[in-house]
Design a protein around this motif. Sequence first.
Motif, PDB file in Angstrom:
ATOM      1  N   CYS A  79     -13.364   1.984  16.488  1.00 40.53           N
ATOM      2  CA  CYS A  79     -13.483   3.098  15.345  1.00 40.53           C
ATOM      3  C   CYS A  79     -13.140   4.442  16.015  1.00 40.53           C
ATOM      4  N   GLU A  80     -13.040   5.015  15.101  1.00 39.37           N
ATOM      5  CA  GLU A  80     -11.997   6.473  15.061  1.00 39.37           C
ATOM      6  C   GLU A  80     -13.310   7.265  14.182  1.00 39.37           C
ATOM      7  N   ALA A  81     -13.569   8.244  15.596  1.00 39.71           N
ATOM      8  CA  ALA A  81     -14.416   9.290  14.853  1.00 39.71           C
ATOM      9  C   ALA A  81     -14.177   9.892  14.225  1.00 39.71           C
ATOM     10  N   VAL A 101     -11.340   9.881  19.481  1.00 36.26           N
ATOM     11  CA  VAL A 101     -11.656  10.895  18.902  1.00 36.26           C
ATOM     12  C   VAL A 101      -9.972  11.799  18.971  1.00 36.26           C
ATOM     13  N   ASN A 102     -10.650  12.666  18.172  1.00 36.02           N
ATOM     14  CA  ASN A 102      -8.775  13.490  17.139  1.00 36.02           C
ATOM     15  C   ASN A 102      -9.554  14.482  18.348  1.00 36.02           C
ATOM     16  N   VAL A 103      -8.091  15.139  19.013  1.00 33.57           N
ATOM     17  CA  VAL A 103      -8.148  16.198  19.977  1.00 33.57           C
ATOM     18  C   VAL A 103      -7.024  16.953  18.778  1.00 33.57           C
ATOM     19  N   LEU A 153      -8.409   9.271  23.385  1.00 36.91           N
ATOM     20  CA  LEU A 153      -7.904   9.918  22.736  1.00 36.91           C
ATOM     21  C   LEU A 153      -6.397  10.463  21.333  1.00 36.91           C
ATOM     22  N   GLU A 154      -7.051  10.567  19.760  1.00 31.15           N
ATOM     23  CA  GLU A 154      -5.551  11.085  19.438  1.00 31.15           C
ATOM     24  C   GLU A 154      -5.503  12.014  19.554  1.00 31.15           C
ATOM     25  N   ILE A 155      -3.465  11.736  19.505  1.00 27.36           N
ATOM     26  CA  ILE A 155      -3.769  13.514  19.144  1.00 27.36           C
ATOM     27  C   ILE A 155      -1.879  13.258  18.511  1.00 27.36           C
ATOM     28  N   ILE A 163      -0.934   8.308  19.450  1.00 28.56           N
ATOM     29  CA  ILE A 163      -0.075   9.678  19.076  1.00 28.56           C
ATOM     30  C   ILE A 163      -0.677   8.720  17.616  1.00 28.56           C
ATOM     31  N   ASP A 164      -1.010  10.002  16.589  1.00 30.85           N
ATOM     32  CA  ASP A 164      -1.794   9.829  15.687  1.00 30.85           C
ATOM     33  C   ASP A 164      -0.891  10.266  14.587  1.00 30.85           C
ATOM     34  N   ASP A 165      -0.667   9.774  13.283  1.00 29.95           N
ATOM     35  CA  ASP A 165       0.126  10.030  12.507  1.00 29.95           C
ATOM     36  C   ASP A 165       1.242  10.458  12.607  1.00 29.95           C
ATOM     37  N   PHE A 192       0.636   3.442  19.211  1.00 24.74           N
ATOM     38  CA  PHE A 192       0.752   4.369  18.188  1.00 24.74           C
ATOM     39  C   PHE A 192      -0.050   4.131  16.540  1.00 24.74           C
ATOM     40  N   LYS A 193      -0.674   4.474  15.845  1.00 23.40           N
ATOM     41  CA  LYS A 193      -0.584   5.131  15.292  1.00 23.40           C
ATOM     42  C   LYS A 193      -0.189   5.378  13.975  1.00 23.40           C
ATOM     43  N   ILE A 194       0.340   4.356  12.938  1.00 23.09           N
ATOM     44  CA  ILE A 194       1.610   4.508  11.971  1.00 23.09           C
ATOM     45  C   ILE A 194       0.594   4.925  10.713  1.00 23.09           C
ATOM     46  N   ALA A 215      -2.258   0.633  12.199  1.00 18.52           N
ATOM     47  CA  ALA A 215      -1.793   1.053  10.771  1.00 18.52           C
ATOM     48  C   ALA A 215      -2.670   1.720  10.301  1.00 18.52           C
ATOM     49  N   GLU A 216      -2.706   3.270   9.463  1.00 21.56           N
ATOM     50  CA  GLU A 216      -3.876   3.794   9.230  1.00 21.56           C
ATOM     51  C   GLU A 216      -3.858   3.401   7.193  1.00 21.56           C
ATOM     52  N   GLY A 217      -5.050   3.558   7.138  1.00 21.80           N
ATOM     53  CA  GLY A 217      -5.168   3.954   5.138  1.00 21.80           C
ATOM     54  C   GLY A 217      -4.756   2.532   4.504  1.00 21.80           C
TER      55      GLY A 217
HETATM   56 MG    MG Z   1      -6.751  10.668  13.821  1.00 16.92          MG
END
Ligand code: MG
Length: 583
Positions: free
Chosen positions: A345-347, A403-405, A435-437, A465-467, A486-488, A522-524
């Motif tokens: 999961c993502e916080a 978690v997002n940084v 960690l999501e950077i 690596i986020d977004d 990789f988070k697309i 894949a996000e969203g």
């Molecule tokens: Mg994120």
Amino acid sequence: MKDWLENILKTLAGKLTLAFLGLMSLVMLGMIVMLSFTIGRGPALAWAIGGSTLSAVLATAAFYAFVTRITDPLRDLTEFAQQTNLKRLGVRLDIRSGDELEILARALNRMMQRLDASMKRIQQLAFVDTITELPNRDRFRQETDEAAKSNAANNLVGAVISIDVDKFIRVQETLGQIAGEELLGLVAERLSAAVRASDRIVRLQTCIARPALLARTGISEFAVLIPDIDDPTQAGRFAQLVAAGLRQHFELGGHRIVLGACAGIAIFPQDGETGEEVLRSADLALSHARNGGRNRSVFFTRKMNQRALEKLVLENEIRAGIEQGQFMAYFQPKVDLGTGRIHGCEALVRWNHPTQGMVSPTKFITAAEETGLIAPLGDYIMRDAAKKAAAWLRRGIALRVAVNVSAMQFNDDNFTAKVQNILAETGLPASLFELEITESIAMSNPDRVIRLLEPLRNKGVRIAIDDFGTGHSNLAALTRMPFDVFKIDQSFIRALGKDRNAPTMIETIIAMAGGLNYETVAEGVETQEQAAFLKKRGATLGQGYLFGSPMSADQFEAHARNWAARADGLSPAPAIEGLRRTS
Ligand code: MG
Ligand code: C2E
Ligand code: MG
């Protein structure tokens, strides 16, 4: 030696004068007594009276001279003390008594002379920027204050232009402090030349009597005070010309440096009655110019004040919210597109606002970043998320939490140690932490990413690596950095079915990740079509409303248990076509 001899002689001369006057009065008195006896009784009485009077006068004169020799210097000293108390350091004592008092006076004069020179130097340092030798912010504020008050009294209009030199900080970080200071000197020279020519540029009649003033008001900020303008458009034109001048390249140590500039303009007295107010208005306009993109100049408007006030209220509320524990981590599932299992999961931070209910980060993250509050807030969420994931683990649910940084957290040199401490404190295994950077943070300083993240990755923490796809990745730098995922970005998923290039972009990112041995998230993901497409193209995980919205820790635990149970055949068939749910 000579001074010493002179002092003794002067002291003796002063004392001899007094002794002489006293002696003379005694001699006179004696002579009169003698004469009165030799001449006879009648005239003798007259002589005696006259002589006594004369002696008394001489004795009084001697006494007066003696007393004033002490009281005059004392009066001068008192006056001197009063003047220095009023900070009039130019006063000097003129005592020529020829005794210790004169020596004391000379010593005091020397002391005042030194004090006066030191105070002038301190004042100069307090009002001058030592790098560019231009007036500093305090002096600029004082001058603006005087100009604003005088303009209000005389019905005149003036302007303050705040200028920010774009990219200066980046150049300084690359070329070092000394080169940065040299560059500031060149910028100051160019601005001074523009200010000298301001009368020509804005065609001011009164410029000679009240010249424009240039100051350095911040690290990369300068300000120009134009005490008189006929019309605000002159200030706008001047700001544009100054900014255009700064866009011409600079030569520094063999480098060709191209900077840029934004400007904020305040007109006084309408935008502020004091120097402080005018400068604040110009700075607010400058921050709007900066936010609107490079090389802009913006005039101050009353609305900006309103927005600044709202921001201030928000900042205070965030601060209080952190203290009162109103922030918490929510969790959104990430589902394995191959197995259909919840994989982690993502916080995501949520604010349980006392009057507005649950507030989404889009409403406060920017304010938290701008005020620096994102650092304590981000740390708090990181700890909260790790604590909750460790609690799930104790209850038999082993799910990885990401978690997002923020850029500010990442700027902290203690970042690596902080993450290690959180894991040690909460007892969460490193392998269950991610960690999501964002791509932009990663690309702004790849060496820092390697230095801070490699030790964590070596312990088992995963780095995403986020977004991805929204920043400007440098492929060479990307492959050097310690990433696993990789988070697309969700904009690509949203574009599926709408933009004919979207499938190719997603396929390219997935292929690149595969080549580098990274996972993809894949996000969203909101629809079954999107999920099916992503599964077919080989994306590893999916995250989106289709699999669950962000929810509280308790809700997430129930959601995860329920998901696993349904996959065991205890609930209806999976709603998502093509996804197999197993426990
Ligand atoms: Mg994120
Ligand atoms: P993000 O890290 O890219 O998080 C994903 C965002 O997409 C979340 O927005 C999430 O609620 C939203 N989302 C998830 N599924 C869907 C979907 O199917 N459709 C759509 N349209 N959106 C979906 P949220 O929670 O509003 O967070 C926004 C951003 O705020 C996050 O983007 C992240 O950059 C930042 N953020 C959130 N929590 C934190 C935090 O604890 N620390 C830091 N530094 N930043 C955070
Ligand atoms: Mg994202």
